[in-house]
Scaffold this motif. Structure first.
Motif, PDB file in Angstrom:
ATOM      1  N   ASP A  21       0.934  -1.200   0.150  1.00 41.21           N
ATOM      2  CA  ASP A  21       0.158  -0.010   0.292  1.00 41.21           C
ATOM      3  C   ASP A  21       0.908   1.147  -0.008  1.00 41.21           C
ATOM      4  N   THR A  22       0.744   2.000  -1.122  1.00 40.61           N
ATOM      5  CA  THR A  22       1.608   3.313  -1.448  1.00 40.61           C
ATOM      6  C   THR A  22       0.756   4.339  -1.515  1.00 40.61           C
ATOM      7  N   THR A  23       1.146   5.395  -0.655  1.00 41.82           N
ATOM      8  CA  THR A  23       0.279   6.621  -0.800  1.00 41.82           C
ATOM      9  C   THR A  23       1.315   7.699  -1.840  1.00 41.82           C
ATOM     10  N   LEU A  24       0.774   7.938  -2.817  1.00 42.85           N
ATOM     11  CA  LEU A  24       1.181   8.869  -3.802  1.00 42.85           C
ATOM     12  C   LEU A  24       0.553  10.262  -3.739  1.00 42.85           C
ATOM     13  N   THR A  25       1.052  11.198  -3.117  1.00 42.34           N
ATOM     14  CA  THR A  25       0.750  12.591  -3.128  1.00 42.34           C
ATOM     15  C   THR A  25       0.768  13.450  -4.489  1.00 42.34           C
ATOM     16  N   TYR A  26      -0.235  13.701  -5.242  1.00 44.52           N
ATOM     17  CA  TYR A  26      -0.396  14.386  -6.526  1.00 44.52           C
ATOM     18  C   TYR A  26      -0.673  15.712  -6.159  1.00 44.52           C
ATOM     19  N   ASP A  27       0.069  16.643  -6.828  1.00 44.86           N
ATOM     20  CA  ASP A  27       0.067  18.369  -6.777  1.00 44.86           C
ATOM     21  C   ASP A  27      -0.960  18.466  -8.252  1.00 44.86           C
ATOM     22  N   ARG A  28      -2.130  18.973  -7.913  1.00 46.11           N
ATOM     23  CA  ARG A  28      -2.831  19.163  -9.196  1.00 46.11           C
ATOM     24  C   ARG A  28      -2.239  20.322  -9.992  1.00 46.11           C
ATOM     25  N   ARG A  29      -1.407  21.187  -9.364  1.00 45.84           N
ATOM     26  CA  ARG A  29      -0.910  22.553 -10.127  1.00 45.84           C
ATOM     27  C   ARG A  29       0.175  22.006 -10.851  1.00 45.84           C
ATOM     28  N   THR A  30       1.208  21.318 -10.488  1.00 41.29           N
ATOM     29  CA  THR A  30       2.423  20.698 -11.110  1.00 41.29           C
ATOM     30  C   THR A  30       2.215  19.483 -12.005  1.00 41.29           C
ATOM     31  N   LYS A  31       0.770  18.691 -11.525  1.00 42.19           N
ATOM     32  CA  LYS A  31       0.446  17.407 -12.060  1.00 42.19           C
ATOM     33  C   LYS A  31       1.702  16.378 -11.899  1.00 42.19           C
TER      34      LYS A  31
END
Length: 601
Positions: free
Chosen positions: A346-356
């Motif tokens: 289980d890996t959490t990837l934090t995605y930045d909507r601004r930088t994609k």
């Protein structure tokens, strides 16, 4: 917007735009389950209050090898590090109906969740799946809602054409449909093989990448198998294919994805490493990032472009969640979930909507045990029951008896199960009319499972098949004593220098392996004995082994130079004949002792 393949196969289309699909036909990818038709635009919120940062859950596993039923013996256990630093065994883990439940429970509460795999989902499978050319496993993976997988070397066990059928569906070309009125539908997820290309056209065999998208969040997946795949599968099945460098291929398609505006990238790579401890929760970042892991994945990870945010790996059947530095020196998550469905990551990837892009410092990953104390997944349970009923007439036939379990420990140099198989091959091929074999050699990767003692000690056809599922034909060839020594040296040098492959040998063959030395020097040449006598370098010996080894597989080119080749029965038939002739309920077989290989540490 693509139609969801789980809802309609008529809606298939390739998301990986520009992917060339060559010799095996149009294999396709599509949007995963849960894709929204009201996806936001770039960086927007769609009026629903979605923030800039989005946590995306990545669930992953690898090397399932068709293990639908709970694996037994050493294959159904894990090792855990306790708080005091000691280790303990974790018994009774794995099983597809439990893996499916764990995945469902893990997804609960996560708006953004992707399930991915790093190859060897099929191949080298127990009889329940292997007897039906792994159609049951693909059905189970569809039920588990697997979104995407790379191919592994075992996806090529039956060749590229069969892999195309596994992807696209259809009845088996020679055995037809296994259930009346039902046609195999194929995988609802795309298999990726970016580094597998047609030798003539240079086009990828399957899609090289896949883009998962939901609510404007886009994550690209690049899938590759190990470059050495052609050396560890049947040559005929991959004829005309080229297996490219993993790093070069991933870096190439990372640029392609970036040009398409996909900046968050995960590599699904069927190659792996060896952590310093076999415990699934060992901290391989002690004392520093990636310090506790070795093997091919280390150099690969250090050279894959920083554009790739995480690596999901496999092949070595090990468990780890490490942070190996990328070429820029920035820690990057590299994971593997052991094998046989005993773990998931289980890996959490934090995605930045601004930088994609993925915020690398916010990535967190851990392996979780697939325990059997949860409810069985109803659809997977019913699927297993259905296929077991079809397999029962063959699977349940008794073929022999054992007095105790014959183990196949993954980390052992010499394995009791490997010894038993080598003994069986010598017994079956030593008669003059069967080849006149004087010794037998068995590749360790061909020993797939232990023989776990049942009530009464009975061994069924299904048990034997699970141990040896490849149905390789047996051969006997002439090799000189010098060639035999070279074969032993090739276990620990050349292609096998970084990751030794120690052949399992028949009871009348012995030698010393000195692990204090390196490369070919690890073989103590004057220790090599046959029937207690030193090997004569100039003398010719009749050697039994399967066709995979006589083709030079597993990094043993000298074995392909044998002469006077005789082809016999299949390895499975030879093994079953040994069990049947050599055991009874009153006199069951015992597990062979180890000690044929003397190890100096």
């Amino acid at each position: 917007m693509a139609v969801n393949r789980r809802k309609s196969k008529a809606g298939r289309r390739i998301l990986a735009a520009g992917a060339g699909l060559a010799t095996v036909g149009a294999l396709v990818a599509a949007l995963p389950a849960g894709a929204s038709s009201d996806a936001v635009g770039e960086g927007g919120t769609n009026g629903k209050g979605w923030g800039r940062m989005v946590d995306v859950q990545l669930l992953s596993f690898n090397d399932l090898h068709g293990n639908l039923e709970p694996p037994t013996g050493s294959s159904g256990r894990l090792t855990r590090v306790k708080e005091d630093g000691s280790t303990e065994l974790v018994p009774n883990v794995g099983g597809a109906e439990y893996l499916a439940t764990h995945l469902e429970q893990a997804r609960a509460g996560h708006r953004y969740s992707i399930t991915a795999a790093a190859g060897d989902m099929i191949g080298a499978s127990p009889l329940l799946s292997g007897l039906f050319h792994d159609e049951p496993t693909i059905e189970a993976l569809n039920e588990m809602k697997l979104d995407v997988s790379s191919v592994g070397n075992h996806e090529f066990d039956e060749g590229a054409r069969e892999l195309a059928r596994i992807q696209n569906g259809g009845c088996h070309p020679t055995e037809g449909c296994f259930e009346e009125g039902k046609t195999f539908e194929g995988a609802n997820f795309p298999y990726l093989a970016a580094n597998v290309t047609d030798e003539k056209s240079g086009k990828p065999l399957l899609d090289p990448y896949f883009v998962w998208e939901k609510d404007g969040v886009r994550i690209g997946f690049i899938g590759v198998t190990l470059e050495g795949t052609a050396n560890i599968v049947s040559a005929e099945g991959v004829k005309g294919l080229k297996f490219g460098d993993e790093v070069e291929t991933i870096n190439k398609y990372a640029k392609v994805l970036e040009r398409k505006g996909v900046k968050s990238i995960v590599a699904l790579l069927h190659e792996g490493g060896m952590p310093a401890s076999g415990a699934y929760n060992y901290d391989c970042d002690t004392p520093g990032a990636g310090a506790g892991i070795s093997g091919p994945i280390v150099d690969i990870a250090k050279n894959i472009t920083p554009q790739v945010d995480a690596l999901v790996t496999g092949h070595t059947h090990q468990a780890y969640a490490c942070t190996i530095p990328d070429p820029a020196g920035k820690p990057r998550t590299v994971t593997s979930a052991a094998s046989f469905g005993r773990l998931y990551t289980d890996t959490t990837l934090t995605y930045d909507r601004r930088t994609k892009d993925i915020v690398r410092t916010a990535v967190a990953s851990a392996n979780h045990v697939v325990t059997r104390d949860v409810d069985e997944h109803g659809k997977i349970r019913d699927l297993i029951k259905r296929w077991k009923e079809l397999a029962a007439p063959i699977a349940n036939r008794p073929v022999g008896y054992i007095a105790e379990s014959v183990e196949n420990p993954i980390d052992a140099v010499e394995k009791p199960m490997g010894n038993m198989i080598a003994d069986a091959q010598l017994a079956g091929l030593s008669p003059a009319d069967k080849g006149g074999a004087q010794l037998a050699l068995m590749n360790p990767g061909g020993v797939r499972a232990p023989l776990t003692k049942r009530e009464g000690g009975v061994v069924t056809y299904g048990d034997a098949y699970t141990v040896q599922p490849f149905t390789n034909m047996m051969t006997v060839v002439d090799l000189t004593g010098a060639q035999l020594v070279t074969a032993l040296q090739q276990q620990v040098s050349g292609a096998n220098l970084a990751s030794p492959k120690i052949l399992q040998v028949s009871r009348n063959f012995a030698y010393t392996l000195d692990m204090t030395k390196t490369g070919a020097d690890r073989i103590v040449v004057d220790s090599v004995r046959l029937n207690g006598e030193p090997i004569d370098p100039s003398k010719s010996y009749r050697v039994a082994m399967n066709e995979f080894l006589t083709g030079g597989g597993d990094g043993f080119p000298v074995l392909a130079t044998g002469t006077n080749k005789l082809v016999g029965a299949s390895d499975l038939d030879v093994f079953i004949a040994y069990l049947t002739a050599g055991s009874s309920a009153a006199e069951p077989l015992r597990a062979p002792a180890t000690g044929r290989i003397t190890i100096v540490k």
